[in-house]
Each structure stands twice: as structure tokens, then as C-alpha cells.
Design an enzyme around this catalytic site. Structure first.
Site, PDB file in Angstrom:
ATOM      1  N   GLY A   1       7.209  -2.912   9.396  1.00 25.19           N
ATOM      2  CA  GLY A   1       6.866  -4.421   8.343  1.00 25.19           C
ATOM      3  C   GLY A   1       8.035  -4.288   7.476  1.00 25.19           C
ATOM      4  O   GLY A   1       8.933  -4.880   7.569  1.00 25.19           O
ATOM      5  N   HIS A   2       7.435  -2.614   7.044  1.00 20.90           N
ATOM      6  CA  HIS A   2       8.103  -2.142   5.487  1.00 20.90           C
ATOM      7  C   HIS A   2       9.817  -2.498   6.136  1.00 20.90           C
ATOM      8  O   HIS A   2      10.881  -2.948   4.822  1.00 20.90           O
ATOM      9  CB  HIS A   2       7.639  -1.277   5.371  1.00 20.90           C
ATOM     10  CG  HIS A   2       6.319  -1.046   4.781  1.00 20.90           C
ATOM     11  ND1 HIS A   2       5.183  -0.208   5.443  1.00 20.90           N
ATOM     12  CD2 HIS A   2       5.208  -1.262   3.416  1.00 20.90           C
ATOM     13  CE1 HIS A   2       4.817  -0.331   5.387  1.00 20.90           C
ATOM     14  NE2 HIS A   2       4.457  -0.638   4.076  1.00 20.90           N
TER      15      HIS A   2
ATOM     16  N   SER B   1       0.656  -2.640  10.401  1.00 22.41           N
ATOM     17  CA  SER B   1      -0.125  -1.947   9.040  1.00 22.41           C
ATOM     18  C   SER B   1       0.044  -0.482   8.668  1.00 22.41           C
ATOM     19  O   SER B   1      -0.376   0.049   9.761  1.00 22.41           O
ATOM     20  CB  SER B   1      -1.788  -2.567   9.070  1.00 22.41           C
ATOM     21  OG  SER B   1      -2.347  -2.244   7.575  1.00 22.41           O
ATOM     22  N   SER B   2       0.258   0.087   7.393  1.00 17.09           N
ATOM     23  CA  SER B   2      -0.636   1.468   7.469  1.00 17.09           C
ATOM     24  C   SER B   2      -1.332   1.536   7.672  1.00 17.09           C
ATOM     25  O   SER B   2      -2.095   2.969   8.144  1.00 17.09           O
ATOM     26  CB  SER B   2      -0.390   1.713   5.776  1.00 17.09           C
ATOM     27  OG  SER B   2       1.242   0.829   4.998  1.00 17.09           O
TER      28      SER B   2
ATOM     29  N   MET C   1       3.649   0.467  -0.785  1.00 15.27           N
ATOM     30  CA  MET C   1       2.341   1.591  -1.362  1.00 15.27           C
ATOM     31  C   MET C   1       2.326   2.958   0.099  1.00 15.27           C
ATOM     32  O   MET C   1       2.132   3.954   0.139  1.00 15.27           O
ATOM     33  CB  MET C   1       0.743   1.120  -1.040  1.00 15.27           C
ATOM     34  CG  MET C   1       0.733   0.057  -2.019  1.00 15.27           C
ATOM     35  SD  MET C   1      -1.096   0.250  -2.057  1.00 15.27           S
ATOM     36  CE  MET C   1      -1.501  -0.289  -0.730  1.00 15.27           C
ATOM     37  N   GLY C   2       3.560   2.898   0.845  1.00 18.22           N
ATOM     38  CA  GLY C   2       4.417   3.504   1.331  1.00 18.22           C
ATOM     39  C   GLY C   2       3.737   3.779   3.028  1.00 18.22           C
ATOM     40  O   GLY C   2       3.392   2.859   3.515  1.00 18.22           O
TER      41      GLY C   2
ATOM     42  N   GLY D   1       6.257  -9.492   1.867  1.00 19.10           N
ATOM     43  CA  GLY D   1       5.907  -9.388   3.226  1.00 19.10           C
ATOM     44  C   GLY D   1       4.479 -10.574   3.511  1.00 19.10           C
ATOM     45  O   GLY D   1       3.504 -11.152   2.190  1.00 19.10           O
TER      46      GLY D   1
ATOM     47  N   LEU E   1       5.468   4.139   6.304  1.00 16.19           N
ATOM     48  CA  LEU E   1       6.939   3.105   5.838  1.00 16.19           C
ATOM     49  C   LEU E   1       6.466   2.724   7.372  1.00 16.19           C
ATOM     50  O   LEU E   1       6.337   3.644   7.992  1.00 16.19           O
ATOM     51  CB  LEU E   1       7.427   2.706   5.281  1.00 16.19           C
ATOM     52  CG  LEU E   1       7.803   3.082   4.028  1.00 16.19           C
ATOM     53  CD1 LEU E   1       9.221   3.371   3.613  1.00 16.19           C
ATOM     54  CD2 LEU E   1       6.890   2.320   3.250  1.00 16.19           C
ATOM     55  N   HIS E   2       6.327   1.312   7.788  1.00 12.41           N
ATOM     56  CA  HIS E   2       6.093   0.819   9.387  1.00 12.41           C
ATOM     57  C   HIS E   2       7.492   0.169   9.514  1.00 12.41           C
ATOM     58  O   HIS E   2       8.396  -0.371   8.286  1.00 12.41           O
ATOM     59  CB  HIS E   2       5.466   0.584   9.608  1.00 12.41           C
ATOM     60  CG  HIS E   2       4.476  -0.810   9.089  1.00 12.41           C
ATOM     61  ND1 HIS E   2       4.921  -1.682   8.662  1.00 12.41           N
ATOM     62  CD2 HIS E   2       3.367  -0.142   8.212  1.00 12.41           C
ATOM     63  CE1 HIS E   2       3.722  -2.262   7.791  1.00 12.41           C
ATOM     64  NE2 HIS E   2       2.807  -1.569   7.814  1.00 12.41           N
TER      65      HIS E   2
HETATM   66  P1  AMP Z   1       2.097  -2.307   1.348  1.00  8.26           P
HETATM   67  O1  AMP Z   1       2.645  -1.242   1.640  1.00  8.26           O
HETATM   68  O2  AMP Z   1       1.299  -2.302   2.246  1.00  8.26           O
HETATM   69  O3  AMP Z   1       1.232  -2.932   0.458  1.00  8.26           O
HETATM   70  O4  AMP Z   1       3.863  -3.297   1.820  1.00  8.26           O
HETATM   71  C1  AMP Z   1       4.306  -3.375   1.682  1.00  8.26           C
HETATM   72  C2  AMP Z   1       4.866  -4.891   1.481  1.00  8.26           C
HETATM   73  O5  AMP Z   1       5.026  -4.983   3.102  1.00  8.26           O
HETATM   74  C3  AMP Z   1       4.107  -6.089   0.746  1.00  8.26           C
HETATM   75  O6  AMP Z   1       5.126  -7.133   0.603  1.00  8.26           O
HETATM   76  C4  AMP Z   1       3.668  -6.069   2.898  1.00  8.26           C
HETATM   77  O7  AMP Z   1       3.268  -7.505   2.492  1.00  8.26           O
HETATM   78  C5  AMP Z   1       4.682  -6.342   3.201  1.00  8.26           C
HETATM   79  N1  AMP Z   1       4.364  -5.940   4.587  1.00  8.26           N
HETATM   80  C6  AMP Z   1       3.125  -5.489   5.156  1.00  8.26           C
HETATM   81  N2  AMP Z   1       3.243  -4.707   6.740  1.00  8.26           N
HETATM   82  C7  AMP Z   1       4.093  -5.898   7.436  1.00  8.26           C
HETATM   83  C8  AMP Z   1       4.010  -6.914   7.727  1.00  8.26           C
HETATM   84  N3  AMP Z   1       3.424  -6.172   9.561  1.00  8.26           N
HETATM   85  N4  AMP Z   1       4.762  -7.227   8.351  1.00  8.26           N
HETATM   86  C9  AMP Z   1       5.420  -8.344   7.223  1.00  8.26           C
HETATM   87  N5  AMP Z   1       5.404  -7.745   6.178  1.00  8.26           N
HETATM   88  C10 AMP Z   1       4.216  -6.476   6.136  1.00  8.26           C
END
Ligand code: AMP
Length: 285
Positions: free
Chosen positions: A36-37, A185-186, A30-31, A147, A33-34
Site C-alpha cells: 500500500g505504501h 495494513s501494518s 509510520m513505516g 491513502g 511498509l507494505h
Molecule cells: P501509515 O504508515 O499507516 O500511517 O500509512 C501511511 C500512508 O499509507 C497513509 O496515507 C495511508 O492511508 C496509506 N496506506 C496505508 N495502507 C494503505 C493501503 N492498504 N492502501 C492504500 N494506502 C494505504
């Protein structure tokens, strides 16, 4: 790096890459980005595939009182980051591109979507599985990366892929954390400095709980109480849930005698954070 907001253009690009014999890897996000992404993207790059990153804040997975409107967004910053990671194609469709008319077709993974985050977010996982299905059909990846921070989502996607025989390998990536333990986390940008400090109780209590299990504690209720007490003692966070569940099927656990997931969701002000740990126990002792 190629980038497009159009499904038709993406399809053309993917077709050409396939004709060249490339496998396709997808990292949905969902953008905002950090690291983790970016770790998911690195794992995708390591496969040697043509790497597609999608950025789409999916309205379908947000409830009416949730943070869809205020979810952080910065497409140009994200585009620079993914380009720096060697991503081949950035797909950033608009809501109109993904949902040109109201949806009447949904993909639902039942049961697994009713517990943990699904219990207080009705429709959330249906929104996730529906948009991920759409992305899978649009991109047609061979491999997709998710993730384990969103552990329940990861299990649900795996189950969807298995139940529907989708020819996609789902790979999970362990949680990426700040040095002090906070899961990236975003939504962390919304935390005040005090809330951010208090939020460290989440990873700390999860780790301590895992330690208690390793030392022989076997009661799931005691483990949940231990974490709840730590959160209530050390923070102003409002607990949504703290639960020990089977790490494979999310079924309830009373006695910890197999691989378990300890998962929690806690609100700091309006910001809801999730975290989890998977704990293995020796079954032959
Ligand atoms: P999101 O943009 O929050 O929907 O996350 C996109 C992908 O990145 C999802 O598969 C999340 O599980 C993964 N993700 C987000 N934060 C982390 C994190 N801290 N460590 C590992 N994966 C992450």
C-alpha cells in the site's frame, strides 16, 4: 538514496533540489511498509518530482491505551524497500527531533475529527493534523500523497490544506488490498491465522453492501445493519463502528442518494482494523 533523521539536514537537501528546479513530493508514513505504501511512492515517482518518504511513528496521534509502544517498526527493512522504489530522500526523525519539548501548539480540523474513527479516538486526528502540518512545514512539498484506506484522514488533510491555504496538492490513492480482499495494513502482522481469515468479512460485506446499493437499496440504516450482521455472524470481531456517511463532508446519511462512504472499524483481539468503500449512485433514476 539520501537519508537523514535531522530537520536541518533535510532542509539543506530540499533547498538544493528546489534550486535545481525540482518539484517536491512527500509520502508521509509510520513505516513498517507494505505494498500500500509502495503504491503511494510509485504514484509520487510518476510525477517526476524529488520524492521524500517520511517514517515517523507519531506518539501524538496515539491514545494512552492504544498501541504506540507495540506498533511494528523496522527502519532498515523500510530503508531497503524505499531505496528499491527509487525514493530520493528518506526522512526518519526521532521523537526528540520532532518534539524537542512538550507541544502547546496544535492544528485541529474540527467537526470532521469527531465522527467515525474520531468518535472513539479523542485527540487522534489532532495528533495527525499537527504532525502532518509539521512535516508540511519541514519538507514544503508541492504534492503530498495519502491513502484512501484512511479515508477520513485523507478528507481531514484535504480540508486542512484548503482552510489554511497551504500551497500543496493533496492526492488520494485508492486502497491496496491482498488478493483475497484484506486491506493492507501494518497492523495485519498482529492477526492470528484465524483472525486474518475472519477479517475477510470486512471487505466482503463492504462489497456486498455496495452491490445492494447498486441494486436499489437506499436505506443507510439497512446497509449498516447488513454489514454489522455479517461481521457478527462470520467473525468474533468486535465492532467499533459501521457507518454510511456523505463521502465529501462525512455528514450523516439517511437516504442514499449521492456519493457515500461506507466505513467501518472492527477489533480482532487487540488489533483494530479499518476498511471502507465509496459508492456512487445514479441520481437521475
Ligand atoms: P501509515 O504508515 O499507516 O500511517 O500509512 C501511511 C500512508 O499509507 C497513509 O496515507 C495511508 O492511508 C496509506 N496506506 C496505508 N495502507 C494503505 C493501503 N492498504 N492502501 C492504500 N494506502 C494505504
Amino acid at each position: 538514496m539520501l537519508r537523514t533523521a535531522k530537520i536541518s539536514e533535510l532542509r539543506k537537501i530540499i533547498k538544493e533540489e528546489r534550486q535545481r528546479g525540482k518539484t517536491i513530493a512527500l509520502v508521509p508514513s509510520m513505516g513498517y511498509l507494505h505494498r500500500g505504501h509502495l503504491t503511494l511512492i510509485e504514484k509520487a515517482k510518476e510525477t517526476g518530482a524529488f520524492v521524500v518518504v517520511s517514517i515517523f511513528v507519531n506518539p501524538l496521534q496515539f491514545g494512552p491505551n492504544e498501541d504506540y509502544a507495540r506498533y511494528p517498526r523496522d527502519l532498515e527493512r523500510d530503508a531497503q524497500l524505499v531505496e528499491g522504489c527509487g525514493v530520493d530522500l528518506l526522512f526518519h526523525p526521532s521523537v526528540e527531533e520532532m518534539y524537542p519539548r512538550p507541544m502547546v501548539t496544535f492544528v485541529e480540523v474540527t467537526q470532521l475529527d469527531k465522527v467515525l474513527c474520531g468518535a472513539n479516538r479523542p485527540g487522534h486526528f489532532r495528533g495527525v493534523t499537527t504532525v502532518v502540518s509539521k512535516l508540511f512545514h519541514i519538507v514544503q512539498p508541492d504534492i503530498a500523497f495519502f491513502g484512501q484506506k484512511d479515508y477520513q484522514q485523507y478528507l481531514i488533510i484535504r480540508r486542512m490544506v484548503s482552510d489554511l491555504n497551504l500551497p500543496i496538492e493533496v492526492r488520494g490513492v485508492p486502497i491496496v488490498r491482498e488478493k483475497d480482499g484484506l486491506a493492507l495494513s501494518s497492523r495485519n502482522v498482529f492477526l492470528s491465522p484465524e483472525q486474518r481469515q475472519e477479517a475477510l468479512v470486512l471487505s466482503r460485506s463492504l462489497n456486498e453492501a455496495a452491490e445492494l446499493i447498486q441494486q436499489g437499496k437506499r436505506s443507510a440504516r439497512d446497509i449498516e445493519d447488513f454489514i454489522r450482521n455479517a461481521i457478527m455472524r462470520d467473525s468474533q470481531g468486535v465492532i467499533d463502528y459501521v457507518e454510511v456517511r456523505d463521502a465529501e463532508d462525512l455528514s450523516e446519511v439517511t437516504e442514499i442518494n449521492r456519493q457515500v462512504l461506507i466505513a467501518l472499524a472492527v477489533k480482532f483481539g487487540p488489533t483494530r482494523l479499518i476498511d471502507n468503500i465509496v459508492v456512487e449512485v445514479e441520481t437521475n433514476v
